[in-house]
Design an enzyme around this catalytic site. Structure first.
Site: not given
Length: 397
Positions: A118, A206
């Site tokens: 991530y 993101e």
């Protein structure tokens, strides 16, 4: 301004960030054509069909599926396009899917196992610095990781004046447990990702997941990008990426007439001048036993035309049972606002079917109250916060 995954990847690619390649399609037939073209370009045999909506968690709602042949590409694309996709980040009604992204399969076999990470880039408002937040737990909801395994979330703060430094990119790669070719690839990826964030004037990047492929390439499999509206004048090409179909129609209309409007789920509409006063007014509504139906800042000008536009926007919401107007007359005089409310009310005729409470404070507030009280209209005036709250409570009960 939110943009679609495929648009985010276009921005990333323009700054040298390696991404999962794909082609956007509006129909099942276009999806098949895109899959054939993608196979010629990349050699991929399988394709990932991804719904393009402004919401995360698409896979959980059935908006991301793997197709192992062209027949499945057509079938899956046909099922996804036109569906109302419900995810943890949409309303109960979901979002209608108008297009899909046909992407290459990047989870191919090789010398090592693929790994997911991530990574996001955003502003840390507490320190006034940009920040890269990253974790070895890619593919999962970062909120779940933060709650259950917070030690697996790392942050790297970056001074905007100097930008990201090479040692910071290396530290990120090290904390992700990489070595060899993958380490070098991740360092390059992080440097390019931060440059893309900075030069595109974004407020959020993101990437979940960032993938280490079986042959040690690092690439962005997904891309959630939020652009700073205030910087779009520097990026005319980015402004054209706006997809109004993904936005609340009332909010789109408000923006076109210069009003700051955010749709909420409550039963009391509010019209205020100034964001701080708007937040306080929403607290006032809650205190009175109601729920704010919107955030609406009319700004420093509240003439009859602007007030009428604001009323019409609020009344588009069928849940609204009352409207609270809370204006502080600093830049604008209260009596002018009051006259604007009276004129707007008369212009709208029978369109207003809910009680209106008007609280005006500041320059000529006494004159404004007299104007409202003597207008003969079904409008209640107030001067103090508590008085306005009591009147909202009375009309709701």
């Amino acid at each position: 301004m939110n943009i679609h995954e495929y648009q985010g990847k276009e921005i990333l690619g323009s700054f040298g960030v390696r991404t999962q390649r794909g082609i956007v399609a509006q129909t099942a037939e276009e999806a098949v054509k895109a899959a054939k073209e993608l196979t010629e370009q990349t050699g991929t045999g399988w394709h990932v069909i991804k719904a393009q909506v402004h919401a995360g968690g698409r896979g959980k709602g059935g908006g991301v599926k793997l197709a192992k042949n062209l027949k499945e590409v057509e079938q899956i694309a046909g099922e996804i396009i036109g569906m109302n996709l419900v995810t943890p980040q949409t309303s109960a009604e979901g979002k209608k899917v108008h297009q899909v992204y046909v992407a290459e399969d990047v989870y191919y076999p090789g010398d090592s196992e693929p790994e997911e990470y991530y990574m996001s880039v955003l502003l840390n408002r507490a320190t006034g610095r940009n920040m890269i937040m990253y974790s070895t737990e890619g593919g999962m909801d970062i909120e779940t990781v933060a709650e259950e395994t917070p030690h697996l979330i790392f942050t790297e703060e970056i001074d905007p004046a100097t930008g990201i430094l090479p040692f910071q990119a290396r530290r990120i790669a090290f904390n992700l447990g990489l070595s060899g070719a993958a380490f070098k690839e991740m360092t390059k990826f992080v440097m390019s990702l931060y440059t893309a964030f900075d030069k595109s004037d974004s407020s959020l990047f993101e990437i979940n997941p960032v993938l280490k492929t079986s042959d040690d390439k690092i690439l962005a499999v997904d891309a959630k990008v939020t652009l700073d509206d205030n910087a779009l004048f520097r990026h005319k090409d980015y402004a054209e990426m706006r997809d109004k179909r993904e936005e609340n129609p009332t909010e789109v209309e408000a923006k076109e007439v210069g009003l700051n409007y955010v749709d909420l789920d409550g039963n009391v509409g509010c019209m205020v001048n100034g964001a701080g006063l708007a937040m306080a007014t929403m607290d006032l509504i809650k205190q009175a036993g109601g729920e704010p139906a919107n955030f609406l800042d009319v700004g420093g000008t509240a003439d009859a035309k602007r007030v009428e536009e604001a009323f019409r926007l609020i009344l588009k919401d069928e849940k609204v049972e009352a409207i609270l107007v809370n204006i502080f007359g600093g830049i604008v005089r209260c009596d002018r606002v009051a006259q604007g409310i009276v004129d707007a009310y008369k212009n709208m005729g029978d369109a207003i079917k809910v009680p209106i409470i008007v609280r005006l404070q500041g320059t000529n507030a006494d004159v404004a109250k007299k104007l409202i009280d003597e207008s003969g209209l079904a409008v209640s005036s107030a001067v103090q916060f508590k008085e306005a709250a009591d009147k909202v409570q009375a009309v709701l009960s």
